[in-house]
Structure formats: C-alpha cells, structure tokens
Write an enzyme that holds these catalytic residues in place. Structure first.
Site, PDB file in Angstrom:
ATOM      1  N   ASP A  76      13.618  18.769   0.354  1.00 13.71           N
ATOM      2  CA  ASP A  76      12.698  17.864  -0.719  1.00 13.71           C
ATOM      3  C   ASP A  76      11.451  17.476  -0.007  1.00 13.71           C
ATOM      4  O   ASP A  76      11.659  16.496   0.748  1.00 13.71           O
ATOM      5  CB  ASP A  76      13.485  16.794  -1.270  1.00 13.71           C
ATOM      6  CG  ASP A  76      13.011  15.774  -2.154  1.00 13.71           C
ATOM      7  OD1 ASP A  76      11.677  15.917  -2.196  1.00 13.71           O
ATOM      8  OD2 ASP A  76      13.567  14.902  -2.604  1.00 13.71           O
ATOM      9  N   LYS A  88       2.055  13.142  -6.121  1.00 20.97           N
ATOM     10  CA  LYS A  88       2.084  12.312  -5.028  1.00 20.97           C
ATOM     11  C   LYS A  88       0.993  12.707  -3.949  1.00 20.97           C
ATOM     12  O   LYS A  88       0.810  12.288  -2.805  1.00 20.97           O
ATOM     13  CB  LYS A  88       3.445  12.242  -4.123  1.00 20.97           C
ATOM     14  CG  LYS A  88       4.443  11.768  -4.937  1.00 20.97           C
ATOM     15  CD  LYS A  88       5.794  11.750  -4.697  1.00 20.97           C
ATOM     16  CE  LYS A  88       6.960  11.523  -5.589  1.00 20.97           C
ATOM     17  NZ  LYS A  88       7.206  10.134  -5.957  1.00 20.97           N
TER      18      LYS A  88
HETATM   19  N1  PMP Z   1      12.365  13.319  -4.029  1.00 24.92           N
HETATM   20  C1  PMP Z   1      11.700  12.122  -3.201  1.00 24.92           C
HETATM   21  C2  PMP Z   1      11.837  11.784  -1.841  1.00 24.92           C
HETATM   22  C3  PMP Z   1      10.857  11.522  -4.031  1.00 24.92           C
HETATM   23  O1  PMP Z   1      10.180  10.307  -3.513  1.00 24.92           O
HETATM   24  C4  PMP Z   1      10.652  11.501  -5.597  1.00 24.92           C
HETATM   25  C5  PMP Z   1       9.519  10.710  -6.318  1.00 24.92           C
HETATM   26  N2  PMP Z   1       9.733   9.457  -5.962  1.00 24.92           N
HETATM   27  C6  PMP Z   1      11.217  12.804  -6.104  1.00 24.92           C
HETATM   28  C7  PMP Z   1      12.025  13.319  -5.227  1.00 24.92           C
HETATM   29  C8  PMP Z   1      11.156  12.958  -7.568  1.00 24.92           C
HETATM   30  O2  PMP Z   1       9.602  13.344  -7.833  1.00 24.92           O
HETATM   31  P1  PMP Z   1       9.181  13.733  -9.466  1.00 24.92           P
HETATM   32  O3  PMP Z   1       9.498  12.472  -9.921  1.00 24.92           O
HETATM   33  O4  PMP Z   1       7.722  13.975  -9.092  1.00 24.92           O
HETATM   34  O5  PMP Z   1       9.915  14.903  -9.704  1.00 24.92           O
END
Ligand code: PMP
Length: 588
Positions: free
Chosen positions: A379, A405
C-alpha cells in the site's frame, strides 16, 4: 561532429516556419549513438514519452571539471532535443550548468510551439537529470562519492538508509545539498495556500496525509484538457481523440518511469488506493487462496489495506495473521519468521503508516516473502508521494497509490502489477474496452492494462496526475523527503516540550512526515477545533486505523502531516495554536 549552439541558432533562423519542426529530426540524425553498455536502467530518464538514456562524461577534477553529455533515445525528435542540450551544456562546469538559462535556448528555438506537451515534459526530465548530475558532482567535490549519492537520489528506498552500505555518506551528501528545497517558493505555486482566510491569515495546512493540495500546473493542465481538446480516450481517431490518447497514455508512461516499472502496460489506472486493493483481493486473491492458506498483514494498516484481506480470508477459508509491532510502532522483524510460513500466500503491508508515520523495510519484507513464495502487495498511499519508489529494485508484486495524495487530482489512482501477476489476476469490473471478444455465451479479455480498465476512465484526472508527477520529479522527491524529515525533526522536538503529550510511533530515522499525538486533558477533537480557530488545519480521530488505535489503547489522536509546501513557520504556528489551546482550556 555535433553542431555548436550558435550554428544551431543560425541554421534554425534560416528555416521557413513550417520547416522548423523538421529541424529536430535533422539534428537527431547527426547525434552519435550511445553504446549499449550505457543504456542501463540507472541512466534512464523518467518522465519521457520515449525511451531516453542520459549520462555525463566528466573530465578533470573538482569544481573546474568539464561536463559532456552522452544521451540517446529511440525517438529521433528526442535525439534532436538531446543535440540541443549537448550544444548548450557541453564544455561547462557543474556550476555553470546550474546557473545556465536553458529556457532562453528553448525559447529562441520556439520549442514550446514545435513539440507536444509530452515531449516538453520529457525535455524537462532530461534537463532535470543534467542538473541533478551537476548538483551531485558539486556535492561530491565536498568529499562524497558522487556515484553513491547519485544512486541514492534515484533509488533510495523505504527505510533502507538504516542498513545500506555508504548510508552515512549519503546522509552527509543530503545534508550538504547545495540546492535544498525552498518551501516558500514552492508554497507560491499552490493557490489555495496563498489565499487569505476571513481571519486575515493564510491557511496552515497540516493534513496532506489525508489529501495534498495541488500546484497551479496541475490545475492548469486539467483546465487545458477540458478547454482545448477533451474527448473520450481510446475511442475516436479525430484530432481531439488522438491528442487525448497521447495525454492519457503519456501519463501512464510517466508513472511507469516514476516507479521504475518495467513497462507502461504494468500501470493500471484505478479510482484510488482503496479500489486498487479491493481489485487485487477480488481479482488475484479469490483465484489463488484456499482453505488453510494464510494472509499476513500488520496492525498498522489503513482500513483499506486491512478489511479487504480480512474479508478475503473469510471468503476463502484462509487465516489472517499479523506481524507483531515493537513498542515504538515498527514492524518487529525478529518475529517475522514466526508468522511468515510456507502457508503464507500473500503479504499485504503499507510502505508508510498513515498514523504512526513508520516507514517499513519493503525490500527486506519482499526478500523474506520470496523465501516462502508469498505474493507481496504494498500500500503505497503514503510512501509513494514522499519517498522514491522503485518497484523493480524492491521486487514488489503489486503496488497501489492515490493521485490525490501526490499533489494530483482526486478520482485517479494507480495499481502496478508485475506482468506475470497481472496475467494471473482476473478482472473484477466488466464492460467496454476491457474485452477482446464478446459472444452470446462467453467473452475474452484484452491484455493488461485494458483488461482492468473497463468503461470510461477518469481521463482528465489521469493526465493531471502525469503533470503532478512531472512537478514532483522537477522538485526532486529525495529533496522533498529530506525537507519533510527536517520538519518532522523540528516538530517532534517542539512537541516533546508540551506538558502531558504522548507522541506515537518511532524516532525520525524510521518515520516520514506524519506525527500523531494526544495531550492529557484535551480531547483530539477539541484540540483540532481550537487549532482551526488559529487557521491550523490538522486531523483528529482514528484515521481509518481502528485496530492500531485499539493496540495503542486510545480511541482517537490528533495527526499532523507534512508535504513539500510546509515550512518551519507552520510548525511555529502549530506550537502557538497548542499554547492557545492550553490558555482557552485553562479558562473553563
Ligand atoms: N492506505 C493508506 C496508508 C492511506 O493513508 C489511505 C488514505 N488515507 C488509503 C490507503 C486510502 O486511500 P484512498 O482513500 O485514496 O483510496
């Protein structure tokens, strides 16, 4: 023999306007070929539409050493651009290269008009490579091995500075970077951070871990596409259709270069990290997991990298196991052999924790997982925007991240998969574009990436993400990381002086720019509200990591997270706002 810059200017000025674009092809014909031995992954310039390799021959020693560019491409137009760069930079010292106004050369040759936006990005990538090599040379002049530090810039990996040979030298090289990031100048490129709030102040944005702000170039790019040539991708062969395809596939190539993926076909566009992880669980996991198999993950995962595996385990009769954490919130690698077994089919782990900030040793985890034949899913939602990522060097099976992000648009993300993993993964969304043939009884699928991209994709967002990646590469991801580490060090030092504070997670050496904490007697939600009164934007809650909060024995924390545009002034504003919170609450 290469032409000099003056000769190029003169020949160019003699051409009719319609012949000028063809001049690049002629220049390309003249460029000497680069030997195969120099066409290495290390010399690849990322962000180019075509394949480009660039290196420099440095004659002499110290600051007076002279640079000569050696570069090549599979595109003749790009070879023409290389000839221009060589004419401009050859024979100069590192410092002269860094001070040279290359844009004036491009302007005089009307390159802005004669090459496509993708080629312009590629050209910028080549210039950046030359500037980086020049910078590295200057750093090396101060007693640091230039090759070592050069490799570090391109390939440094999660947590690896702790164990890699020469790490101390690299840290020294970073510390001595003569061109560190200038966050004030960067901030100016983010319109939302320059706006004045009703209070008369500018926002102090400390929640980039949730979503980063976008630089003007990304906003402009999305607007340009919408206003100038929007059409669906992979549909029409009319002018707009071709232009949009070039932009969309160009973004894919940039992402492949950014991750050092083996080809653009390994890059699947998704709506974001969450969907990407669910696609792997449903498309790969359900096909490969059986009762008795084990899935290994960690308690520090975001729900997006936890719940899909938990549910997959239930659906397949597999067992979900966890790698234990050390008390300071790192993976306990000494315990790994007890939980990573011959039954482990899949290891799912975050590159960087979105709550503790912990940077995980991905390369080592993959190496150990290989020993038992497990597939590794990383991830990268938090790590990809803040640390250089190299999917090949780390040998990851799958990597996912979100554009929003990474200074890019929302609604776009990336799933990288090794070619053989994508081959053995089923599509989970069916429809147009992803098929090879459709018959009444049955259908067959296209090869990746189309196989996983049914329907109309977030086209404008994908192109915007390509521009965000250009921006990150031009700014320099290693420098962004160094800057964020400096801010984290500063913030940790200051926060530690706050009475009754608990800061979660490891020391700065093992964490990125994320700090979660609690202050005795002030609920995180109250604190966030009071910080907001001072225009300091921080997040509170469980940050989609309930198992981790349970493990820590708390229900909520306050979290700050940094990006390239944060400054030491932001840390000061945070500390003033915390002081204000104490004063407000003392009056209760
Ligand atoms: N994994 C991690 C480590 C995250 O910080 C996040 C977002 N906070 C996600 C997954 C999920 O990302 P998204 O909401 O863009 O799908």
């Amino acid at each position: 023999m290469l032409l000099t810059l003056d000769e190029i200017f003169n020949e160019f000025a003699d051409l009719d306007r319609q012949d000028q674009p063809l001049y690049l092809l002629e220049l390309g014909d003249e460029l000497p070929e680069l030997p195969d031995s120099a066409r290495t992954a290390e010399n690849r310039v990322h962000g180019c539409q075509s394949q480009v390799w660039l290196t420099t021959d440095i004659q002499g020693a110290g600051e007076s050493a002279i640079f000569t560019i050696a570069a090549d491409s599979d595109s003749n137009i790009v070879r023409g651009l290389i000839a221009i760069l060589a004419a401009a930079y050859n024979g100069k010292t590192a410092r002269e290269i860094l001070e040279y106004d290359i844009d004036a050369v491009f302007h005089r040759l009307n390159l802005q008009q004669h090459i496509t936006p993708q080629r312009r990005n590629g050209l910028r990538g080549m210039v950046d490579r030359v500037l980086t090599l020049a910078r590295m040379h200057l750093v090396a002049c101060n007693g640091v091995d230039s090759q070592d530090s050069g490799r570090d810039t391109d390939r440094n990996r999660v947590g690896s500075h702790v164990t890699r040979p020469g790490a101390a030298k690299i840290e020294q090289a970073r510390a001595e970077d003569p061109f560190p990031l200038n966050p004030d100048a960067i901030r100016q490129q983010f319109p939302v951070l320059c706006r004045v709030l009703p209070s008369g102040s500018r926002p102090i944005f400390l929640d980039s871990g949730a979503s980063a702000q976008k630089p003007q170039c990304v906003i402009d790019k999305e607007r340009e596409v919408e206003e100038q040539y929007y059409a669906n991708a992979h549909r029409g062969t009319y002018q707009f259709g071709l232009r949009i395809d070039e932009g969309f596939e160009g973004a894919r190539s940039k992402i492949a270069g950014f991750l050092n993926a083996p080809s653009a076909d390994t890059i699947i566009f998704t709506p974001g990290t969450t969907i990407g992880l669910n696609m792997i669980a449903a498309g790969w996991g359900r096909r490969h997991l059986q009762p008795g198999d084990e899935i290994l993950t960690t308690v520090m995962e975001h729900h997006a990298n936890f719940v899909p595996w938990q549910q997959l385990a239930r659906q397949c009769g597999a067992t979900l196991k966890l790698i234990p954490l050390t008390p300071d919130g790192r993976l306990d690698m000494e315990q790994l052999d007890f939980v990573l077994t011959r039954r482990t089919r899949l290891l799912a782990v975050t590159g960087m924790s979105n709550m503790l900030g912990t940077i995980n040793p991905i390369r080592e985890l993959v190496r150990r997982a290989r020993g038992v034949g497990a597939c590794v899913v990383v991830d990268g939602a938090q790590s990809v925007p803040h640390l250089p990522t190299d999917v090949l060097a780390d040998d990851m099976d799958f990597l996912v991240f979100s554009g929003h992000k990474l200074y890019g648009p929302t609604g776009i993300g990336v799933l990288y998969g090794k070619p053989e993993r994508l081959e053995e993964m089923d599509p989970v969304i069916f429809g147009g574009h992803m098929i090879s043939e459709v018959h009444i009884e049955n259908s067959s699928w296209s090869a990746a990436p189309a196989k996983f991209e049914a329907g109309t994709m977030p086209i404008v967002q994908a192109i915007g993400l390509g521009t965000a990646i250009d921006w990150v590469q031009q700014t320099g991801l290693s420098r962004i990381h160094k800057h964020e580490q400096d801010l984290t060090t500063l913030a940790m030092e200051r926060l530690k002086t706050v009475p009754g504070i608990t800061i979660y997670g490891p020391g700065v050496a093992d964490r990125g720019g994320i700090i979660s904490f609690r202050i005795d007697g002030i609920h995180p939600e109250d604190l966030a509200a009071i910080l907001d009164q001072k225009d300091v934007f921080a997040r509170h809650g469980h940050h989609c990591t309930m198992p981790l909060h349970d493990w820590l024995g708390v229900s909520a924390t306050t979290r700050i997270s940094f990006a390239a545009y944060n400054t030491a002034d932001d840390v000061r504003a945070l500390m003033d706002a915390i002081q204000f919170a104490f004063e407000r609450l003392a009056k209760r």
